[in-house]
Design a protein around this motif. Structure first.
Motif, PDB file in Angstrom:
ATOM      1  N   THR A  18       0.750  -0.980   0.088  1.00  0.00           N
ATOM      2  CA  THR A  18       0.007  -0.037  -0.152  1.00  0.00           C
ATOM      3  C   THR A  18       1.042   1.196  -0.040  1.00  0.00           C
ATOM      4  N   ARG A  19       1.879   1.366   0.766  1.00  0.00           N
ATOM      5  CA  ARG A  19       2.862   2.591   0.932  1.00  0.00           C
ATOM      6  C   ARG A  19       3.543   2.829  -0.647  1.00  0.00           C
ATOM      7  N   GLN A  71       2.251   1.942  -3.393  1.00  0.00           N
ATOM      8  CA  GLN A  71       1.217   2.241  -4.297  1.00  0.00           C
ATOM      9  C   GLN A  71       0.966   3.699  -4.120  1.00  0.00           C
ATOM     10  N   VAL A 124      -5.568   3.756  -5.080  1.00  0.00           N
ATOM     11  CA  VAL A 124      -4.880   2.499  -4.640  1.00  0.00           C
ATOM     12  C   VAL A 124      -6.008   1.531  -4.211  1.00  0.00           C
ATOM     13  N   LYS A 164      -7.762   1.415  -1.569  1.00  0.00           N
ATOM     14  CA  LYS A 164      -8.096   1.120   0.005  1.00  0.00           C
ATOM     15  C   LYS A 164      -8.934   2.152   0.654  1.00  0.00           C
ATOM     16  N   SER A 223      -7.239   3.706   6.295  1.00  0.00           N
ATOM     17  CA  SER A 223      -5.916   2.856   5.985  1.00  0.00           C
ATOM     18  C   SER A 223      -4.988   3.713   5.272  1.00  0.00           C
ATOM     19  N   VAL A 224      -5.180   4.335   4.249  1.00  0.00           N
ATOM     20  CA  VAL A 224      -4.297   5.161   3.516  1.00  0.00           C
ATOM     21  C   VAL A 224      -3.877   6.332   4.310  1.00  0.00           C
ATOM     22  N   HIS A 272      -1.022   5.054   6.616  1.00  0.00           N
ATOM     23  CA  HIS A 272       0.109   4.755   6.109  1.00  0.00           C
ATOM     24  C   HIS A 272       0.741   6.226   5.765  1.00  0.00           C
ATOM     25  N   ARG A 284      -3.559  -4.527  -7.082  1.00  0.00           N
ATOM     26  CA  ARG A 284      -4.192  -4.480  -5.661  1.00  0.00           C
ATOM     27  C   ARG A 284      -3.975  -5.661  -4.906  1.00  0.00           C
TER      28      ARG A 284
END
Length: 124
Positions: free
Chosen positions: A31-32, A34, A53, A55, A59-60, A63, A123
């Motif tokens: 995720t980070r 992306q 991304v 998400k 959550s984003v 991060h 993903r």
């Protein structure tokens, strides 16, 4: 010590090596990576990043807080919206180099050699 000089290199100081390890630790998360890739060419809000991304925004946001602490991203406030961007051109180059290196690890001609702009979002 200058990272761009040729010739023999002096050993890294312990503190500098620890900071480098922390940067790589931040890059050791899908995720980070992306999020950073999305920011290579844009300044985006949390909601825009979350959409890009795939998400949830909370959550984003978590991060992004880690990336800020590692000084990989910075913020700019416009009214009630906070926009995120890469901290500097060194971070931008690091992310681009990591993407290009990953493309070389796969089969075929890497997208950056075909002029297609790099990795596509993955993903997870």
């Amino acid at each position: 010590m200058t990272a761009g000089t040729d010739g023999p290199r002096e050993p890294l100081h312990e503190e500098q090596a620890a900071l480098i390890v922390e940067v790589f630790r931040m890059l050791a998360n899908v995720t980070r990576v992306q999020v950073l890739w999305a920011l290579v060419g844009d300044e985006l809000s949390v909601n825009e990043l979350a959409e890009r991304v795939g998400k949830p925004a909370p959550s984003v946001s978590q991060h992004l807080a880690k990336l800020r602490m590692a000084r990989l991203v910075r913020t700019r406030r416009a009214g009630t919206t906070i926009f995120y961007s890469l901290e500097n051109d060194h971070v931008r180059q690091l992310v681009k180099d990591a993407v290009h290196n990953a493309e070389h690890a796969g089969p075929g001609v890497p997208a950056h050699h075909r002029g297609e702009g790099g990795m596509r979002a993955v993903r997870s």
